[in-house]
Scaffold this active site. Structure first.
Site, short mmCIF file in Angstrom:
data_model
loop_
_atom_site.label_atom_id
_atom_site.label_comp_id
_atom_site.label_asym_id
_atom_site.label_seq_id
_atom_site.Cartn_x
_atom_site.Cartn_y
_atom_site.Cartn_z
N TYR A 13 1.01 -1.15 0.46
CA TYR A 13 -0.01 0.09 0.07
C TYR A 13 0.71 1.77 -0.20
O TYR A 13 0.57 2.29 -1.67
CB TYR A 13 -0.75 0.15 1.13
CG TYR A 13 -1.89 0.88 1.41
CD1 TYR A 13 -2.14 1.68 0.07
CD2 TYR A 13 -2.58 1.78 2.66
CE1 TYR A 13 -2.80 2.60 0.22
CE2 TYR A 13 -2.88 2.99 2.84
CZ TYR A 13 -3.72 3.41 0.99
OH TYR A 13 -4.60 4.81 1.62
N ASN A 37 1.78 -10.45 0.86
CA ASN A 37 -0.20 -8.75 1.17
C ASN A 37 -0.33 -8.26 -0.61
O ASN A 37 -0.91 -7.54 -0.15
CB ASN A 37 0.47 -8.95 2.46
CG ASN A 37 -1.15 -8.68 2.98
OD1 ASN A 37 -2.23 -8.73 2.98
ND2 ASN A 37 -0.75 -7.44 3.89
N PHE A 82 9.83 -1.51 3.96
CA PHE A 82 8.35 -1.17 4.05
C PHE A 82 8.21 -3.11 4.43
O PHE A 82 7.09 -3.13 5.42
CB PHE A 82 7.70 -0.58 2.72
CG PHE A 82 7.70 0.50 2.62
CD1 PHE A 82 7.01 1.23 3.52
CD2 PHE A 82 7.87 0.73 1.36
CE1 PHE A 82 6.90 2.49 3.26
CE2 PHE A 82 8.05 1.97 0.89
CZ PHE A 82 7.44 2.77 2.04
N ALA A 83 8.80 -3.78 3.48
CA ALA A 83 8.22 -4.90 3.88
C ALA A 83 8.24 -5.41 5.66
O ALA A 83 8.95 -5.52 5.90
CB ALA A 83 9.01 -5.71 2.99
N SER A 126 6.41 3.04 12.89
CA SER A 126 3.89 3.60 13.43
C SER A 126 4.39 4.12 14.83
O SER A 126 4.97 3.87 15.83
CB SER A 126 4.56 1.96 13.15
OG SER A 126 2.49 1.32 13.59
N TYR A 151 2.77 -6.46 16.76
CA TYR A 151 3.51 -5.73 15.54
C TYR A 151 4.23 -4.98 15.76
O TYR A 151 5.03 -4.55 15.49
CB TYR A 151 2.40 -5.49 15.04
CG TYR A 151 2.45 -4.93 14.28
CD1 TYR A 151 3.10 -4.40 12.74
CD2 TYR A 151 2.04 -3.12 14.51
CE1 TYR A 151 3.12 -3.61 11.65
CE2 TYR A 151 2.56 -1.95 13.48
CZ TYR A 151 2.33 -2.30 11.75
OH TYR A 151 3.02 -1.29 11.28
N LYS A 155 7.90 -2.93 15.30
CA LYS A 155 8.68 -1.62 15.10
C LYS A 155 9.83 -1.25 15.84
O LYS A 155 10.55 -1.09 15.18
CB LYS A 155 7.61 -0.88 14.78
CG LYS A 155 6.76 -1.91 13.54
CD LYS A 155 7.73 -1.35 12.16
CE LYS A 155 6.71 -1.75 11.27
NZ LYS A 155 7.40 -2.01 9.77
N LEU A 198 -9.62 0.34 8.98
CA LEU A 198 -10.94 1.22 9.19
C LEU A 198 -11.01 1.71 8.09
O LEU A 198 -12.65 1.14 7.33
CB LEU A 198 -11.12 2.56 9.99
CG LEU A 198 -12.75 2.79 10.18
CD1 LEU A 198 -13.33 1.95 10.53
CD2 LEU A 198 -12.35 3.70 11.30
N ARG A 291 -11.10 -4.62 20.56
CA ARG A 291 -10.10 -5.14 20.40
C ARG A 291 -9.28 -5.27 20.49
O ARG A 291 -8.22 -4.26 21.19
CB ARG A 291 -10.26 -4.80 18.29
CG ARG A 291 -8.74 -6.33 17.46
CD ARG A 291 -9.38 -5.21 16.74
NE ARG A 291 -9.36 -4.05 15.50
CZ ARG A 291 -9.35 -3.99 14.46
NH1 ARG A 291 -9.80 -4.28 13.90
NH2 ARG A 291 -8.85 -2.43 14.47
N ASP A 294 -5.83 -2.68 20.71
CA ASP A 294 -6.73 -0.70 20.27
C ASP A 294 -6.67 -0.19 21.30
O ASP A 294 -6.55 -0.39 22.53
CB ASP A 294 -7.74 -1.34 19.65
CG ASP A 294 -8.45 -1.63 18.74
OD1 ASP A 294 -6.91 -1.87 17.49
OD2 ASP A 294 -9.22 -1.55 17.89
#
Length: 339
Positions: A13, A37, A82-83, A126, A151, A155, A198, A291, A294
Site C-alpha cells: 500500500y 500480501n 517497508f516489507a 509506526s 506488531y 517496530k 478502518l 479489539r 487497540d
C-alpha cells in the site's frame, strides 16, 4: 544520473505510492517484494502511472542468500524498508512469525547496508511504538511505552537495531494511519487477506462486499465512545519518504526520527460520518467488543518533520476519503484493463 533506491514491499500500500513519488522526484526505484500480501498486478499499475518500467525482484527480505545474490548492491544508493507483516490483530495469533519476519528482514538489510556502504536508510515505523500514551499529541520525544501488540513490539525493536547500527544516515518515520489512494484510482490499499484497517472496511460496506461494519468498542473515554486516530493521505506519507531521502543525500551523518501524520484526531464514528457526507452514501454499522491491541486515542505533533524535512501534509481527510472510495469502485475493473 538518478540514484537507485531499493524499496522493499514496493508493491504494498504505502510502498507502491512511494515508488510513484520517487519516480516523480527523479529517483530510480527498484522493488523487492514477495507478494505475500500484495499482487504482482500492482507493478503494472505503478508502471501505468509512471509511464516507465520498474525493475522488480520477487524475493523475501528474510532470505539473506537470495537478496544478496540477486541484486547488485554496489549500484544501490539508498534503501526504503517497508516489507513487514503489519496486522495488529493478526500479530497476536502469529507472534513468532511476526518477530522472525519483521526483525530478521531489518537485520539483513542493515548488514547489507554496512557491507556495501549504503548510507541512506529509511525505515517504515509506526505510531504503535508509543503504546497507549498518557499525553497528547505525541512528539518524537514522547516516552515509548510498551507497545500494545506484538506488531508494535517488532517496530520498536527494529528502531533500536537501526539506531545501534553502523550506517551513517538513517531516517525513521513513525506514521499514523495512512488512508486514501492515488488520484488515478490505479493503486490503493488492496490487501490479499481480509482488511484490518478502518477505511477499506468502510469501502467494502459501501460497495456491498460486506453487510455492515463492526466498530470495535463504543465505551472508550472519548467524545463518542469510539477510538481516536490520526488519519493521513497515503500520498502525503509517500512524499515524506522522498523528503527523508533528499535530506539524507544533502547532509551527512543524519540520524533522525519523525512523526508523519495530520496532527489531528478523528474518532471512528467521525470518520464514518465524513465518508458518508463526502461520498453521499450510507454505511451500516454495529458496535462490537473492544479489539485486543487497540489504543484508545493517539494523534501526532509533526512540527519536527515540517522544520527538518520541509514536509507537511497537502491533502485533506475529505480528499483521502473520496480517493479511497474511487479506488474501491475502480479496482474491480483494473485487471481487465491491464490484461
Amino acid at each position: 544520473m538518478s540514484k537507485n533506491i531499493i524499496v522493499t514491499g514496493g508493491a504494498g500500500y504505502i510502498g507502491s505510492h512511494t515508488v510513484v513519488k520517487l519516480v516523480e522526484s527523479g529517483f530510480n526505484p527498484i522493488i523487492i517484494d514477495n507478494f505475500s500480501n500484495s499482487s504482482p498486478e500492482i507493478i503494472s499499475r505503478i508502471e501505468l502511472i509512471c509511464k516507465k518500467k520498474i525493475k522488480t525482484y520477487n524475493l523475501n527480505c528474510s532470505d539473506q542468500k537470495k537478496i544478496s545474490e540477486n541484486i547488485n548492491w554496489n549500484e544501490i544508493d539508498g534503501i526504503i524498508h517497508f516489507a513487514a507483516y503489519k496486522s495488529v490483530s493478526e500479530s497476536f495469533k502469529k507472534k513468532e512469525e511476526y518477530f522472525l519476519n519483521n526483525i530478521e528482514s531489518t537485520n539483513i538489510l542493515l548488514r547489507i547496508s554496512e557491507k556495501y556502504n549504503i548510507n541512506n536508510f529509511v525505515f517504515s515505523s509506526s505510531c504503535t511504538v508509543y503504546g497507549n500514551p498518557t499525553t497528547l499529541p505525541v512528539t518524537e520525544k514522547t516516552e515509548l511505552k510498551k507497545p500494545s501488540s506484538p506488531y508494535g513490539e517488532t517496530k520498536k525493536i527494529c528502531e533500536e537495531l537501526i539506531q545501534c547500527s553502523a550506517i551513517k544516515n538513517f531516517t525513521i518515520l513513525r506514521y499514523f494511519n495512512p488512508i486514501g489512494a492515488h488520484e488515478s484510482a490505479l493503486i490503493g490499499e488492496h490487501p490479499s487477506n481480509i482488511p484490518n484497517n478502518l477505511v477499506p472496511l468502510i469501502c467494502e460496506c459501501a460497495i456491498g462486499k460486506r453487510e455492515k461494519l463492526t466498530i470495535y468498542g463504543n465505551d472508550y473515554s472519548t467524545k463518542d465512545g469510539t477510538c481516536i486516530r490520526d488519519y493521513i493521505h497515503v500520498c502525503d506519507v509517500a512524499q515524506a519518504h522522498v523528503h527523508a531521502l533528499q535530506n539524507m543525500i544533502k547532509k551527512t551523518k543524519t540520524k533522525q526520527i519523525f512523526n508523519i501524520g495530520l496532527s489531528k484526531g478523528f474518532s471512528v464514528l467521525e470518520l464514518i460520518k465524513l465518508f458518508e457526507k463526502n461520498n453521499n452514501i450510507k454505511i451500516d454499522y454495529e458496535f462490537g467488543k473492544r479489539r485486543e491491541g487497540d489504543v484508545e486515542k493517539i494523534y501526532a505533533d509533526c512540527n519536527l518533520a515540517k522544520k527538518e524535512l520541509n514536509w507537511a501534509p497537502e491533502k485533506t481527510i475529505r480528499i483521502a476519503l473520496i480517493d479511497a472510495w474511487n479506488w474501491e469502485k475502480e479496482k474491480k475493473n483494473l485487471r481487465q484493463i491491464i490484461l
